[in-house]
Design an enzyme around this catalytic site. Sequence first.
Site, mmCIF file in Angstrom:
data_model
loop_
_atom_site.group_PDB
_atom_site.id
_atom_site.type_symbol
_atom_site.label_atom_id
_atom_site.label_comp_id
_atom_site.label_asym_id
_atom_site.label_seq_id
_atom_site.Cartn_x
_atom_site.Cartn_y
_atom_site.Cartn_z
ATOM 1 N N ILE A 1 -4.715 16.915 -68.525
ATOM 2 C CA ILE A 1 -4.073 15.581 -67.983
ATOM 3 C C ILE A 1 -4.229 14.242 -68.663
ATOM 4 O O ILE A 1 -3.533 13.664 -69.146
ATOM 5 C CB ILE A 1 -4.347 15.215 -66.301
ATOM 6 C CG1 ILE A 1 -3.970 16.532 -65.528
ATOM 7 C CG2 ILE A 1 -3.827 13.997 -65.807
ATOM 8 C CD1 ILE A 1 -4.436 16.489 -64.102
ATOM 9 N N ARG B 1 -9.577 12.216 -58.302
ATOM 10 C CA ARG B 1 -10.197 12.222 -56.690
ATOM 11 C C ARG B 1 -10.617 11.297 -56.279
ATOM 12 O O ARG B 1 -11.354 10.408 -57.094
ATOM 13 C CB ARG B 1 -11.157 13.506 -56.979
ATOM 14 C CG ARG B 1 -10.507 14.788 -57.150
ATOM 15 C CD ARG B 1 -9.840 15.372 -55.898
ATOM 16 N NE ARG B 1 -9.386 16.783 -56.032
ATOM 17 C CZ ARG B 1 -8.079 17.028 -56.544
ATOM 18 N NH1 ARG B 1 -7.379 15.893 -56.763
ATOM 19 N NH2 ARG B 1 -7.673 18.002 -56.465
ATOM 20 N N GLU C 1 -9.705 10.283 -47.502
ATOM 21 C CA GLU C 1 -8.161 10.978 -47.630
ATOM 22 C C GLU C 1 -7.867 11.697 -46.314
ATOM 23 O O GLU C 1 -9.074 12.520 -46.038
ATOM 24 C CB GLU C 1 -8.146 11.731 -48.922
ATOM 25 C CG GLU C 1 -6.797 11.638 -49.574
ATOM 26 C CD GLU C 1 -6.589 12.135 -50.738
ATOM 27 O OE1 GLU C 1 -5.963 13.046 -50.838
ATOM 28 O OE2 GLU C 1 -7.265 11.567 -51.733
ATOM 29 N N HIS D 1 -1.559 10.382 -52.877
ATOM 30 C CA HIS D 1 -1.952 11.841 -53.508
ATOM 31 C C HIS D 1 -0.547 12.635 -53.901
ATOM 32 O O HIS D 1 -0.415 13.765 -53.552
ATOM 33 C CB HIS D 1 -2.638 12.422 -52.702
ATOM 34 C CG HIS D 1 -3.351 13.546 -53.542
ATOM 35 N ND1 HIS D 1 -4.856 13.958 -53.176
ATOM 36 C CD2 HIS D 1 -3.340 14.286 -54.541
ATOM 37 C CE1 HIS D 1 -5.292 14.945 -53.935
ATOM 38 N NE2 HIS D 1 -4.270 14.968 -55.002
HETATM 39 O O1 LIG Z 1 -5.256 18.973 -57.945
HETATM 40 C C1 LIG Z 1 -4.198 18.822 -57.985
HETATM 41 O O2 LIG Z 1 -3.593 19.612 -58.516
HETATM 42 C C2 LIG Z 1 -3.714 17.523 -57.317
HETATM 43 O O3 LIG Z 1 -4.618 16.638 -56.941
HETATM 44 C C3 LIG Z 1 -2.578 17.816 -56.603
HETATM 45 O O4 LIG Z 1 -2.745 18.083 -55.279
HETATM 46 P P1 LIG Z 1 -1.648 18.511 -54.052
HETATM 47 O O5 LIG Z 1 -1.241 19.746 -54.878
HETATM 48 O O6 LIG Z 1 -2.175 18.441 -52.845
HETATM 49 O O7 LIG Z 1 -0.299 17.359 -54.351
#
Ligand SMILES: O=C(O)[C@H](O)COP(=O)(O)O
Length: 321
Positions: free
Chosen positions: A157, A245, A274, A292
């Site tokens: 990423i 995170r 969260e 998120h």
């Molecule tokens: O770790 C991940 O792939 C992301 O935080 C996405 O999380 P999500 O699938 O709950 O949107």
Amino acid sequence: MKILANDGISKSGVIALEDAGFEVITTKVAQEQVANYINTNDVAVLLVRSATKVRQDIIDACPGLKIIGRGGVGMDNIDVDYAREKGIHVINTPASSSDSVAELVFAHLFSGVRFLYDANRNMPLEGDTNFEGLKKAYANGIELRGKTLGIIGFGRIGRSVARVALGLGMRVIAADKFVGSAEIRVDFYNGQFINVDIVTEPLEDIFKHSDFITLHVPAQDGGYVIGKEQFEQLKDGVGIVNASRGGVIDEVALIDALDSGKVAFAGLDVFEDEPKPAIQVLMHPKVSLTPHIGAATLEAQDRIGTELAEQISSLLKTQNS
Ligand SMILES: O=C(O)[C@H](O)COP(=O)(O)O
């Protein structure tokens, strides 16, 4: 064989799994009912995103479970080692959502430098006369081009973020405990591309030299990546984005830094608490928020669904052969 996709799965994922002979259940089962549902319905594969927690209690209660699949990257909601000790395969899709997360980072950055979050909230209602006042309030925007973006965590990423930043004409610096350097390929629409080598630097240098900082690290056991002490090392007026995170930034220290002007704005996709951000975060005029949704694009979810289907088919084929 039955698959429970408890946090949803793309249509393409369902089709690929059904074509491979699986029955896919997309009913959302409440966290406390997951183990019972798996056992009652002979579910062999449990697919989750980040919402459903797959802890030891579920693993112990479900001896028939063969695979736990995480549609996405972070596996902090799954007791991975424990599941593997019990002979359950645990898989994820680490590459599928990088570009989507990277684009969300820039949504927050652009929002931050042009005050979109606050301007949206304050646009005049019918009859309001202070339009010029509003224009003045948001007059001091800045450009991203030519600024330094510090990327903390230079995995998939982080590198996708670097690609976009380079395309925008930003200077990119990066820190990563495990990555010494990376070649970033920036592709252009006409088929041309450039390669840019980026050598990672100590975290302190990122803190000192970045106009903007974005974090792409996993959930941390050992404290904040940016806490009170680190905020003091940042450039005045830095912008910060966190789409990794909650818990990697100390939100109390962040609010202080926003109030003092040390940090100009923050774009947060994840939160310490969260799914409900602390009220000080929620109400802050310099904070741009999303719930998120870094990986929540049609393209990323399509890739995730298809990749999960491939991995599951090949694992179960190997097991049955
Ligand atoms: O770790 C991940 O792939 C992301 O935080 C996405 O999380 P999500 O699938 O709950 O949107």
